[in-house]
Design a protein around this motif. Structure first.
Motif, PDB file in Angstrom:
ATOM      1  N   VAL A   1     -20.350  16.246  10.345  1.00 39.48           N
ATOM      2  CA  VAL A   1     -20.100  16.299  11.955  1.00 39.48           C
ATOM      3  C   VAL A   1     -19.233  17.225  12.307  1.00 39.48           C
ATOM      4  O   VAL A   1     -19.210  18.024  13.424  1.00 39.48           O
ATOM      5  N   VAL A   2     -18.135  17.609  11.443  1.00 38.02           N
ATOM      6  CA  VAL A   2     -17.091  18.339  11.788  1.00 38.02           C
ATOM      7  C   VAL A   2     -17.509  19.760  10.963  1.00 38.02           C
ATOM      8  O   VAL A   2     -16.797  20.897  11.353  1.00 38.02           O
ATOM      9  N   TRP A   3     -18.399  19.837  10.069  1.00 39.66           N
ATOM     10  CA  TRP A   3     -18.685  21.118   9.496  1.00 39.66           C
ATOM     11  C   TRP A   3     -19.685  21.833  10.242  1.00 39.66           C
ATOM     12  O   TRP A   3     -19.541  23.238  10.096  1.00 39.66           O
ATOM     13  N   THR A   4     -20.691  21.389  10.595  1.00 37.86           N
ATOM     14  CA  THR A   4     -21.857  22.113  11.126  1.00 37.86           C
ATOM     15  C   THR A   4     -21.270  22.958  12.671  1.00 37.86           C
ATOM     16  O   THR A   4     -22.091  24.002  12.883  1.00 37.86           O
ATOM     17  N   PRO A   5     -20.487  22.411  13.287  1.00 33.24           N
ATOM     18  CA  PRO A   5     -20.157  23.239  14.675  1.00 33.24           C
ATOM     19  C   PRO A   5     -19.425  24.419  14.104  1.00 33.24           C
ATOM     20  O   PRO A   5     -19.132  25.151  15.037  1.00 33.24           O
ATOM     21  N   HIS A   6     -19.059  24.720  12.991  1.00 31.11           N
ATOM     22  CA  HIS A   6     -18.231  25.986  12.666  1.00 31.11           C
ATOM     23  C   HIS A   6     -18.928  27.257  13.101  1.00 31.11           C
ATOM     24  O   HIS A   6     -18.438  28.070  13.851  1.00 31.11           O
ATOM     25  N   SER A   7     -20.368  27.412  12.771  1.00 29.32           N
ATOM     26  CA  SER A   7     -21.237  28.569  12.970  1.00 29.32           C
ATOM     27  C   SER A   7     -21.206  28.762  14.548  1.00 29.32           C
ATOM     28  O   SER A   7     -20.915  29.821  14.931  1.00 29.32           O
ATOM     29  N   PRO A   8     -21.899  27.721  15.193  1.00 32.12           N
ATOM     30  CA  PRO A   8     -22.081  27.925  16.678  1.00 32.12           C
ATOM     31  C   PRO A   8     -20.822  28.581  17.482  1.00 32.12           C
ATOM     32  O   PRO A   8     -20.851  29.136  18.472  1.00 32.12           O
ATOM     33  N   ILE A   9     -19.380  27.847  17.150  1.00 35.66           N
ATOM     34  CA  ILE A   9     -18.474  28.232  17.844  1.00 35.66           C
ATOM     35  C   ILE A   9     -17.665  29.434  17.494  1.00 35.66           C
ATOM     36  O   ILE A   9     -17.342  30.225  18.156  1.00 35.66           O
ATOM     37  N   ALA A  10     -18.002  29.787  16.116  1.00 36.22           N
ATOM     38  CA  ALA A  10     -17.659  31.151  15.749  1.00 36.22           C
ATOM     39  C   ALA A  10     -18.510  32.213  16.567  1.00 36.22           C
ATOM     40  O   ALA A  10     -18.048  33.166  16.793  1.00 36.22           O
TER      41      ALA A  10
END
Length: 421
Positions: A117-126
């Motif tokens: 839940v908290v790991w996958t959004p790293h790439s799209p936010i970056a």
């Protein structure tokens, strides 16, 4: 609808913007480059059988296709997306420590679900932060994003040598340290304020623009891409376990994974020269046929005595079965989707890819249990199904593109992971 105006602060380029974003991409992909090839080996070392490994790998995939768009929407609405990025990386760091608890099936599954839940959004936010720099200050996305690919490649290779020396128990340690480095880099992230354009996977943009995208060509094409991509699930979930079972060392496993990434990069560098005049449907047909060939050959490499060199040769097909799929999808979106709906198109493609990948990953555990490496043969009809959908897309293709795109820029930026890399 016009974009909202920039505030005076947002017109000022943060110091060392490109360097800071390069650090974020680099640290972000070290943990990903460790998790994909080596986490299944850690699960096997902890005594989980193939069906349990499949559930642990697949359940987070189902969850993240729902939660990631919601969290990227939250980031878009926050005072600054960098603050959300830091919070998510810190949460990932804390949750990854759960793998050091007693590794029961229930515990590992629960940690994996919470972590995704908290790991996958790293790439799209970056990506969203970097693309704001591209739009506002003319920064070069590819020059920043390439450090993610370089660090992913280094993690593949270095992880193999570390595991050869220490065993699979090093996997949670590497992931924890990598997320720690990502947190330090996140604290240095440039503050960009709210975006003028929604993040690529924003649920708000998907909800607003998706209805206009539900035409036959777009749906057939994205379904086809999702299914061809999903035919790689058996590879991602169980090829490291298979290679280890036939006596290939951890260091060579790392090199084999890295060679696939090198092949991808080579395709991105050479695509314009080779395929610039080839239609997007033909590009995807080549990718689908390459997938079928790959799954036919893979189970034959070791029985035919082709050895490790044979696996390196088959891994070279990653350039066709992965890179060309990514490029083909982005070309289709660029050619047929208006610019204001591009983010929604990316989000829908992400959903299809994630859902189909999760479904095939879930099925891959029983397949590996019963068939071993011959489970690759079951991936053949899946890839064929994707090809059929691409054929149906070709029959309903629009007669002319919505707009022309900068092909070179398109290929440079396509590298961000649509399948979750």
């Amino acid at each position: 609808m016009s974009l909202p105006p920039l505030s005076p602060e947002q017109l000022v380029k943060p110091r060392h913007f490109e360097l800071r974003m390069s650090l974020i991409f680099g640290t972000l992909f070290i943990s990903l480059g460790t998790h994909l090839p080596y986490f299944p080996l850690w699960l096997q070392a902890k005594g989980f059988h193939a069906e349990q490994i499949a559930v642990i790998l697949a359940a987070p995939m189902f969850l993240r296709v729902v939660t990631t768009p919601l969290l990227t929407t939250l980031a878009d609405r926050a005072r600054d997306r960098a603050n959300v990025y830091v919070a998510l990386v810190a949460a990932s760091l804390l949750l990854s420590a759960g793998y050091f608890l007693t590794p029961t099936y229930a515990m590992v599954l629960a940690v994996s679900l919470a972590l995704t839940v908290v790991w996958t959004p790293h790439s799209p936010i970056a990506d969203s932060l970097a693309l704001s720099g591209v739009r506002r200050f003319g920064s070069n996305y590819a020059s920043m994003r390439k450090w993610g690919s370089i660090c992913y490649l280094c993690a593949n290779v270095a992880g193999g040598f570390i595991l050869a020396a220490t065993g699979p128990q090093a996997v949670p340690v590497i992931i924890l340290l990598a997320l720690g480095a990502a947190l330090v880099a996140g604290l240095l992230a440039p503050r960009m304020g709210r975006p003028r354009k929604a993040s690529p996977l924003s649920a708000a943009e998907i909800q607003h623009a998706a209805p206009s995208l539900f035409n036959a060509y777009f749906l057939y094409f994205t379904f086809g891409v999702g299914i061809i991509t999903a035919s790689h699930a058996f590879l991602y979930g169980f090829v490291s376990i298979y290679w280890k079972s036939i006596g290939i060392s951890d260091s060579v496993v790392g090199l084999l994974w890295a060679w696939g990434v090198v092949s991808e990069v080579c395709m991105f560098l050479s695509f314009n020269r080779i395929f610039a005049s080839v239609s997007v449907v033909k590009v995807m047909v080549i990718a689908g046929i390459g997938s079928i060939v790959r799954w036919i050959i893979f189970p034959l490499v070791w029985p035919l005595g082709l050895g490790i060199a044979g696996f390196f040769a088959v891994q070279s097909l990653h350039s066709v079965t992965v890179a060309m799929v990514l490029i083909g999808l982005q070309r289709m979106i660029a050619e047929t989707v208006s610019e204001e709906r591009t983010g929604a198109a990316q989000g829908i493609a992400y959903f299809f890819n994630g859902f189909f990948m999760a479904a095939v990953t879930l099925a891959s555990g029983p397949l590996y249990d019963r068939l071993g490496v011959d489970g690759f043969l079951v991936m053949i009809p899946i890839a064929i199904a994707g090809l059929v959908l691409i054929g149906l897309a070709a029959r309903s293709a629009p007669k002319r593109p919505v707009r022309g795109g900068d092909e070179r820029s398109l290929v440079d930026e396509t590298r961000h992971t649509v399948a979750g890399k």
